[in-house]
Enzyme design. Structure first.
Site, short mmCIF file in Angstrom:
data_model
loop_
_atom_site.label_atom_id
_atom_site.label_comp_id
_atom_site.label_asym_id
_atom_site.label_seq_id
_atom_site.Cartn_x
_atom_site.Cartn_y
_atom_site.Cartn_z
N HIS A 27 19.33 -4.52 0.56
CA HIS A 27 19.79 -3.22 0.08
C HIS A 27 21.13 -2.83 0.73
CE1 HIS A 27 15.43 -3.42 -0.38
NE2 HIS A 27 15.54 -2.54 -1.36
N HIS A 465 -17.78 13.80 -1.03
CA HIS A 465 -17.63 13.75 0.42
C HIS A 465 -18.35 12.58 1.09
CE1 HIS A 465 -15.84 17.59 -0.19
NE2 HIS A 465 -15.81 17.91 1.09
#
Ligand SMILES: Cc1ncc(C[n+]2csc(CCOP(=O)(O)OP(=O)(O)O)c2C)c(N)n1
Ligand SMILES: [Mg+2]
Length: 658
Positions: A27, A465
Site C-alpha cells: 500500500h 444469552h
C-alpha cells in the site's frame, strides 16, 4: 546544513514506492500521503530512542492504518533502529523479513501493536493511554510521563469500535492521546462520499475531544495543529487534509494508489516529480544523516530518565511490573489453603471474585473491569477503587457497554506494559470481543477475559444469552488458553495459570449457578495439565467420562450410577484443552486410554469433542440453541441428567460388545 523537511519526507515516499514495487504488493498511497505529517512528528515531537526501543517512558506510536506499514518501516529504518535494515525493507512482505504486510509487534521492536484490522489500533491506543495515566499516578511523573500518538485512516474512523474507544477516551479525559486522522477522502472503493457523509469532527467534539484541522502537506500548519493539540487537556483528533499517494503525478488523489504497486512508469514519474534521483532503496547521505540525527533527539532525555530511575526507591518495583514479572506471592496459594479447609458451594463466577479478593492486594499490577456487568461478572474485588479522570490510580474500569472497546483497550494496556488487565462480560458476548481476543493471542499479550454465564445454566434469559458454540469457537484461536473450571479450587488454579501466562491471553468461562466443591485435598495445581483424573474407577475401568465446568459434577454422578451397575468409570475434569494437548503422550494416554470407552459431557455444541472421545466415543452436548426457562428445567429438558446419560452409555457399551 539543515535538510529541507520535504526531502526527509520524500525519503519515506521513495522507500514506500520501492518496497511495494519490489514486492509487487502493498500500500504506497497512505505512506506517501502521510509522509509529511509523520516527518514532523518523528523529527520534532515524538519522544523515542532508536537505541533502546523498549525505553519504558517512550511515547507510544500506533499506526492504526496498518496497511500503510511501509510508513512505519521507513521511519524505523531512517531514524536508526537496528531493525529493519535496508535489506529487511528490500524483503518487504517476503519470508524472512520482519517487514510483514501489516506491522507485527512481535517481529520488530518499535512496532508497538499489531495493526491492520481497522479500528483496533486506535482502540488499543486508548488502552495505552489508560496505562500511562495509571502508572504515572502510581509512580509519579518523574518515571512515567509520555504520550500516545496514533495515525488513523478513514477506515479506522468508520469502524464501530472507534465509537466505543473514543467515547471511553473522552469520558476518561485521556489528554495524552493524540490522533492524526489521515483525512484523504479515499478508501478502497473510491471516494469516501460513496459511503459516508457524517461530520467526523462534530462527532469527536461530541465525545469530549479537542478537534483541530490542518493541511497535511504544509509543515508549518502541521506544527500549529500539533502545538494546539498539546496545549489542550482533552484527547485530540488532528484532522490532516492530505492527498493519498502524494507525489505520484498521475495516480495521486485516487484509490489506485491505495493497495497496489504504482508500476514502473508511475514510480519513474514520481521520482521526477519529487526530484528524487537516488537509486531504489538508496537514501542519499545528507538525508539519512539528518534522519539519524532526528533519531537521537531524545537521547539526553532518556539518560536523564535513567538517572531518575536509578535514584528512585521504587526502581525495583517499577521494573518488576514493566518487565512483567509476577510477585513471589500472588495470594492464590493462601486462598487454596482456605478452600481446602473450608469447601465452598458457589458459582465459579463467585469463586473468581473470591480469588480476586486474594490476588488483587498481592498483585498490584492488575486492573479489572467489566462492560457494565460488574455485579454479574463478579470482577470487582473487595476495596477495589475505580479508575477515573480525576483519580487514575484506581484499578477498576467501568467500561460501559463497550465489549469490543474493552477488549481492545486491555490489549493496549498489556502492550504498554506494567499492567495485567482483566475484564468481564457474558460469555455470549465474547462474540462482540472476538476480533480483539484474536489480536491478544496473535500479539502474545497477557490479558485475562472473565466471561460468566457460560451455558444454558444461566437459565431464564434464554437463547440470546446462552452460549452454545462459543467455547469451541474460542478454543479454535491459537495461543488462547480457554479455561472452564469446575469448582472453586479449579477456578483459583486457572487464575494462577492465567496470571503466569505471560505470552498469551486466557479466558475463564464461569458459571452463573452454584457448583459443589469437588476437591477438598490440598494438592499441586492439577488444572495445569489441562485435564486430570478427578475420580478413578472402582470396578475395572470400562469408561472414561470427560467433562468441563458445571458438567463435571454431573459426570461424577453418572460415574457413580455406572459403578452401581458394575461398570468402572473414571471421571476426567478437563478445564483447558490446549494445556492438555501440550502434555507428553504418556500422560495423555494415561488420562484418556485408547482402550476405554470415552464420553464427553459439556453443555455446548459437541463439535471438537471427537478429538478426545474418538470415532467410537459418545459426546453429550447441545447442538441447538437453548431456551428460556429455569436452569434446572433446561438441563433436564436437554438431557443433562444422570437419568438421561446413564442409559446412553450402557446402550453404547452394549452395542460395542455386540
Ligand atoms: C476490519 C477491516 N476491514 C477491512 C479491511 C480491509 N481494508 C484495508 S485498508 C481499507 C480501506 C481503508 O481506507 P482508509 O483508512 O481511508 O485508508 P487509505 O485508503 O486512505 O489508505 C480496507 C477496507 C481491514 N484491513 N480491516
Ligand atoms: Mg482514506
Amino acid at each position: 546544513m539543515a535538510v529541507e523537511k520535504r526531502l526527509l519526507a520524500n525519503a519515506i515516499r521513495a522507500l514506500a514506492m520501492d518496497a511495494v514495487q519490489a514486492a509487487n504488493s502493498g500500500h504506497p498511497g497512505m505512506p506517501m500521503g502521510m509522509a509529511d505529517v509523520a516527518t514532523v512528528l518523528f523529527t520534532e515531537y515524538l519522544k523515542y530512542d532508536p537505541a533502546d526501543p523498549d525505553w519504558h517512558d517512550r511515547d507510544r506510536f500506533v499506526l492504526s492504518a496498518g496497511h500503510g506499514s511501509m510508513l512505519l518501516y521507513a521511519l524505523l529504518y531512517l531514524t536508526g533502529y537496528a531493525r529493519p535494515t535496508i535489506d529487511d525493507i528490500r524483503g518487504f512482505r517476503q519470508i524472512g523479513s520482519p517487514c510483514a504486510g501489516h506491522p507485527e509487534n512481535f517481529l520488530l521492536p518499535g512496532v508497538e501493536a499489531t495493526t491492520g484490522p481497522l479500528g483496533q489500533g486506535f482502540a488499543m491506543a486508548v488502552g495505552m493511554a489508560i496505562a500511562e495515566r495509571h502508572l504515572s499516578a502510581v509512580f509519579g511523573d518523574h518515571l512515567v510521563d509520555h504520550r500516545t500518538w496514533v495515525i488513523a485512516g478513514d477506515g479506522d474512523l468508520m469502524e464501530g469500535v472507534n465509537h466505543e474507544a473514543a467515547g471511553l477516551a473522552g469520558h476518561l479525559g485521556l489528554g495524552r492521546l493524540k490522533v492524526f486522522w489521515d483525512d484523504n477522502r479515499i478508501t478502497i472503493d473510491g471516494a469516501t462520499d460513496l459511503s459516508t457523509s457524517e461530520d467526523i469532527p462534530a462527532r469527536y467534539a461530541a465525545y469530549g475531544w479537542h478537534v483541530v484541522r490542518c493541511d497535511g502537506h504544509d509543515f508549518a500548519d502541521i506544527r500549529r495543529a500539533i502545538d494546539e493539540a498539546l496545549a489542550d487537556p482533552r484527547p485530540s483528533l488532528i484532522a490532516c487534509r492530505t492527498i493519498i499517494g502524494w507525489g505520484a503525478p498521475n495516480k495521486q488523489g485516487t484509490s489506485a494508489t491505495h493497495g497496489s504497486a504504482l508500476g514502473a512508469d508511475e514510480v519513474a514519474a514520481a521520482r521526477k516529480q519529487l526530484l528524487w534521483d537516488a537509486e531504489p532503496f538508496d537514501i542519499p547521505d545528507p538525508i539519512l544523516s539528518a534522519w539519524r540525527e532526528a533519531g537521537r533527539r531524545s537521547a539526553d532525555g532518556h539518560r536523564g530518565w535513567r538517572e531518575r530511575l536509578a535514584a528512585s526507591p521504587e526502581q525495583e518495583e517499577f521494573l518488576r511490573r514493566m518487565e512483567g514479572r509476577l510477585p513471589a506471592d500472588t495470594g492464590i496459594e493462601g486462598w487454596l489453603d482456605e478452600l481446602a479447609a473450608k469447601p465452598q458451594k458457589i458459582a465459579t463466577r463467585k469463586a473468581s471474585e473470591l480469588a480476586l479478593d486474594a490476588i488483587n492486594p498481592a498483585v498490584p499490577e492488575t486492573i479489572g473491569g467489566s462492560a457494565d456487568l460488574t455485579g454479574s461478572n463478579n470482577t470487582k474485588s473487595r476495596g477495589q477503587v475505580p479508575f477515573t479522570r480525576d483519580d487514575p490510580s484506581g484499578r477498576y474500569l467501568y467500561y460501559g457497554i463497550r465489549e469490543f472497546g474493552m477488549a481492545a483497550a486491555m490489549n493496549g494496556m498489556a502492550l504498554h506494559g506494567g499492567i495485567i488487565p482483566y475484564g468481564g462480560t457474558f460469555l455470549i458476548f465474547s462474540d462482540y470481543c472476538r476480533p480483539a481476543i484474536r489480536l491478544s493471542a496473535l500479539q502474545q499479550v497477557r490479558v485475562v477475559y472473565v466471561m460468566t454465564h457460560d451455558s444454558i445454566g444461566l437459565g431464564e434469559d434464554g437463547p440470546t444469552h446462552q452460549p452454545v458454540e462459543q467455547l469451541v469457537g474460542l478454543r479454535a484461536i491459537p495461543n488462547l488458553a480457554v479455561f472452564r473450571p469446575a469448582d472453586s479450587i479449579e477456578t483459583a488454579e486457572c487464575w494462577a495459570l492465567a496470571l503466569a501466562r505471560a505470552n498469551g491471553p486466557s479466558l475463564l468461562a464461569l458459571s452463573r449457578q452454584n457448583l459443589p466443591q469437588l476437591r477438598t485435598e490440598r494438592s499441586e495445581n492439577l488444572s495445569a495439565k489441562g485435564a486430570y483424573r478427578l475420580r478413578a474407577a472402582k470396578a475395572p475401568r470400562t469408561a472414561v467420562l470427560i467433562a468441563t465446568g458445571s458438567e463435571v459434577q454431573l459426570a461424577v454422578e453418572v460415574a457413580e450410577r455406572l459403578e452401581g451397575e458394575g461398570i468402572g468409570a473414571d471421571v476426567v475434569s478437563m478445564p483447558c484443552w490446549s494445556l492438555f494437548d501440550e502434555q507428553e503422550s504418556a500422560y495423555r494416554e494415561d488420562i484418556l486410554p485408547a482402550d476405554a470407552f470415552k464420553v464427553s459431557i459439556e453443555a455446548g455444541v459437541t463439535l471438537g469433542w471427537e478429538r478426545y472421545v474418538g470415532p467410537r466415543g459418545l459426546s453429550i452436548g447441545l447442538d441447538r440453541f437453548g431456551a428460556s426457562a429455569p436452569a434446572e428445567d433446561l438441563f433436564r429438558r436437554f438431557g443433562f441428567t444422570a437419568d438421561a446419560i446413564v442409559p446412553l452409555v450402557t446402550a453404547a457399551l452394549a452395542a460395542q460388545g455386540d
